[in-house]
Design an enzyme around this catalytic site. Structure first.
Site, PDB file in Angstrom:
ATOM      1  N   THR A  65      24.572  19.410  19.339  1.00  0.00           N
ATOM      2  CA  THR A  65      25.470  18.900  20.380  1.00  0.00           C
ATOM      3  C   THR A  65      24.866  17.619  20.972  1.00  0.00           C
ATOM      4  O   THR A  65      25.470  17.008  21.830  1.00  0.00           O
ATOM      5  CB  THR A  65      25.617  19.941  21.507  1.00  0.00           C
ATOM      6  OG1 THR A  65      24.312  20.426  21.833  1.00  0.00           O
ATOM      7  CG2 THR A  65      26.485  21.099  21.072  1.00  0.00           C
ATOM      8  N   ASP A  93      21.510  25.455  13.070  1.00  0.00           N
ATOM      9  CA  ASP A  93      22.301  25.137  14.252  1.00  0.00           C
ATOM     10  C   ASP A  93      21.343  24.683  15.360  1.00  0.00           C
ATOM     11  O   ASP A  93      20.166  25.083  15.362  1.00  0.00           O
ATOM     12  CB  ASP A  93      23.061  26.408  14.679  1.00  0.00           C
ATOM     13  CG  ASP A  93      24.243  26.078  15.575  1.00  0.00           C
ATOM     14  OD1 ASP A  93      24.545  24.883  15.760  1.00  0.00           O
ATOM     15  OD2 ASP A  93      24.870  27.019  16.089  1.00  0.00           O
ATOM     16  N   LYS A 140      31.541  22.556  13.755  1.00  0.00           N
ATOM     17  CA  LYS A 140      30.319  22.261  12.991  1.00  0.00           C
ATOM     18  C   LYS A 140      29.943  23.456  12.112  1.00  0.00           C
ATOM     19  O   LYS A 140      29.678  23.303  10.918  1.00  0.00           O
ATOM     20  CB  LYS A 140      29.169  21.908  13.960  1.00  0.00           C
ATOM     21  CG  LYS A 140      29.457  20.657  14.789  1.00  0.00           C
ATOM     22  CD  LYS A 140      28.320  20.290  15.719  1.00  0.00           C
ATOM     23  CE  LYS A 140      28.080  21.275  16.846  1.00  0.00           C
ATOM     24  NZ  LYS A 140      29.249  21.413  17.763  1.00  0.00           N
ATOM     25  N   THR A 141      29.936  24.658  12.712  1.00  0.00           N
ATOM     26  CA  THR A 141      29.593  25.854  11.945  1.00  0.00           C
ATOM     27  C   THR A 141      30.637  26.110  10.869  1.00  0.00           C
ATOM     28  O   THR A 141      30.312  26.561   9.762  1.00  0.00           O
ATOM     29  CB  THR A 141      29.493  27.079  12.895  1.00  0.00           C
ATOM     30  OG1 THR A 141      28.589  26.743  13.943  1.00  0.00           O
ATOM     31  CG2 THR A 141      29.015  28.310  12.172  1.00  0.00           C
ATOM     32  N   ARG A 149      37.789  26.281  19.488  1.00  0.00           N
ATOM     33  CA  ARG A 149      37.260  27.579  19.953  1.00  0.00           C
ATOM     34  C   ARG A 149      37.967  28.012  21.220  1.00  0.00           C
ATOM     35  O   ARG A 149      38.326  29.189  21.376  1.00  0.00           O
ATOM     36  CB  ARG A 149      35.752  27.512  20.195  1.00  0.00           C
ATOM     37  CG  ARG A 149      35.240  28.824  20.829  1.00  0.00           C
ATOM     38  CD  ARG A 149      33.769  28.854  21.087  1.00  0.00           C
ATOM     39  NE  ARG A 149      33.026  28.853  19.848  1.00  0.00           N
ATOM     40  CZ  ARG A 149      31.944  28.127  19.617  1.00  0.00           C
ATOM     41  NH1 ARG A 149      31.500  27.311  20.552  1.00  0.00           N
ATOM     42  NH2 ARG A 149      31.319  28.199  18.475  1.00  0.00           N
TER      43      ARG A 149
HETATM   44  P1  ADP Z   1      30.773  24.647  16.559  1.00  0.00           P
HETATM   45  O1  ADP Z   1      29.837  25.124  15.479  1.00  0.00           O
HETATM   46  O2  ADP Z   1      31.025  23.164  16.499  1.00  0.00           O
HETATM   47  O3  ADP Z   1      30.372  25.104  17.938  1.00  0.00           O
HETATM   48  P2  ADP Z   1      32.706  26.396  15.255  1.00  0.00           P
HETATM   49  O4  ADP Z   1      32.694  25.859  13.871  1.00  0.00           O
HETATM   50  O5  ADP Z   1      31.947  27.675  15.499  1.00  0.00           O
HETATM   51  O6  ADP Z   1      32.229  25.281  16.304  1.00  0.00           O
HETATM   52  O7  ADP Z   1      34.245  26.558  15.689  1.00  0.00           O
HETATM   53  C1  ADP Z   1      34.660  27.490  16.642  1.00  0.00           C
HETATM   54  C2  ADP Z   1      35.938  28.176  16.201  1.00  0.00           C
HETATM   55  O8  ADP Z   1      36.991  27.222  16.243  1.00  0.00           O
HETATM   56  C3  ADP Z   1      35.897  28.696  14.750  1.00  0.00           C
HETATM   57  O9  ADP Z   1      35.573  30.049  14.710  1.00  0.00           O
HETATM   58  C4  ADP Z   1      37.325  28.493  14.267  1.00  0.00           C
HETATM   59  O10 ADP Z   1      38.077  29.641  14.535  1.00  0.00           O
HETATM   60  C5  ADP Z   1      37.848  27.360  15.109  1.00  0.00           C
HETATM   61  N1  ADP Z   1      37.847  26.067  14.374  1.00  0.00           N
HETATM   62  C6  ADP Z   1      36.874  25.118  14.407  1.00  0.00           C
HETATM   63  N2  ADP Z   1      37.221  24.056  13.663  1.00  0.00           N
HETATM   64  C7  ADP Z   1      38.441  24.325  13.151  1.00  0.00           C
HETATM   65  C8  ADP Z   1      39.344  23.590  12.304  1.00  0.00           C
HETATM   66  N3  ADP Z   1      39.040  22.368  11.857  1.00  0.00           N
HETATM   67  N4  ADP Z   1      40.518  24.170  11.964  1.00  0.00           N
HETATM   68  C9  ADP Z   1      40.823  25.399  12.437  1.00  0.00           C
HETATM   69  N5  ADP Z   1      40.033  26.135  13.236  1.00  0.00           N
HETATM   70  C10 ADP Z   1      38.848  25.617  13.601  1.00  0.00           C
END
Ligand code: ADP
Length: 340
Positions: free
Chosen positions: A161, A112, A67-68, A220
């Protein structure tokens, strides 16, 4: 967003820098989530071509799925600036004010954990999202008056989430709502290979597959597992990496064949041992495990439900035969407790 599940792997400054290094910088570098990716790309492309402001976007899904990453890549595609806020830290409308007044034309404001906004902050956001204005009340009682302050049009990207906790009026103000699901094995293996290349780690396909298989469908966690294996290999194997070394490192962290860690297994064991396999309410499980219900609901349960190790019934959570079988196949997390 921060995850509660691995308190022993709190990001150090170095890990945070590495995390930034591993996060895709452009949408084209993102792996998986193809349907969401295509729809967002169309919206971004159309916005760019028409020179307009992108509509507000709500992203939901379990932690660590991107998401981030989407929220940070979208403004780069548009060539606009990004501000990042967290729902938990925005406790009153005044906390939101600097973000809204700083937002430049067409920029992105990422909030977030948007489900954690208090209702007063949420209501303050409605006219900002809909009409790009905020209503500020000055004075008290009969002397109170409301002034409207215009804002520069911006894009709100919200992440959560818990889509179920977003109120209908807030949800309806997002033009696009996208759900991120767990990644496939092939997608995770590709992420592991790309991350290994960024970390200059030697990586054969068998080791990349092993890490992908044990990452709970979550990029992650795939990156966390990879970094741990790198540390293990540096400290214990002169930097060498083979599938045996990868397996030994993962087993040392208590990560099993399905990618579950000790906390996941403790959840399954609690249902089995304390509640006879269920059905049992999530609050009762959380109390017994001395953890927060939110942690279980956000972080632990989605993958276990997805793997059909547990089911949710109207009367609570129940372990499935597959869940029983998985526990039977694994060494116990806390064998001494079995004595009681
Ligand atoms: P969320 O915000 O959903 O908790 P993040 O966007 O922070 O998740 O993702 C966590 C980590 O996973 C990121 O730092 C990145 O390294 C990896 N990641 C997430 N999505 C992808 C993707 N589509 N392709 C490659 N790496 C990804």
């Amino acid at each position: 967003m921060t995850s509660f599940r691995e308190p022993t792997i709190q990001p150090t400054e170095e890990a945070a820098v590495e995390d930034r290094a591993l996060r895709p910088q452009r949408m084209a570098d993102m792996v998986g989530q193809r349907a969401v990716f295509e729809r967002l790309m169309i919206a971004v492309d159309a916005t760019r071509k028409r020179g307009e402001v992108l509509g507000h976007i709500l992203l939901d899904g379990p932690p660590g799925l991107g998401k981030t990453t989407f929220a940070t890549c979208i403004p780069k595609e548009l060539g606009v600036s990004l501000q990042i806020a967290s729902g938990a830290a925005l406790t009153a409308p005044k906390d939101l004010l600097p973000y809204l007044s700083n937002a430049s034309e067409g920029s992105v404001l990422f909030i977030d954990e948007i489900h954690r906004l208090p209702i007063a902050v949420e209501e303050f956001l409605y006219p900002a999202m809909e009409d790009f204005r905020i209503d500020i009340t000055l004075g008290d009682g009969v002397a109170a008056r409301t002034i409207n302050m215009p804002l520069r049009p911006f894009t709100l990207v919200g992440a959560t989430t818990r889509a179920g906790l977003i109120s209908a009026p807030l949800r309806d103000r997002f033009q696009m709502r996208e759900h991120l699901d767990f990644y496939s094995f092939d997608e995770l293996a590709e992420i592991v290979r790309r991350s290994a290349a960024k970390l200059s780690m030697p990586m054969d396909d068998a080791s990349a597959d092993e890490i992908a298989r044990r990452s709970r469908g979550t990029p992650r966690l795939a990156n966390n597992r990879l970094r741990w294996i790198r540390d293990f290999s540096t400290s214990r194997a002169n930097g060498e990496l083979t599938i045996e070394i990868a397996k030994t490192a993962l087993e040392m962290q208590g990560i099993d064949e399905l990618g579950l860690d000790g906390f996941d297994r403790k959840y399954l064991e609690t249902i089995q041992r304390v509640f006879g396999g269920g059905p049992v309410g999530v609050e009762a499980i959380a109390h017994t495990m001395s953890t927060a219900t939110d942690t279980l609901e956000d972080d632990v349960e989605p993958f276990l439900l997805r793997c059909e190790l547990v089911v949710r019934t109207p009367r609570g959570r129940r372990l499935t035969p597959r869940g029983e079988e998985h526990l039977g196949a694994m060494p116990q997390t806390a064998p001494q407790r079995r004595l009681f």
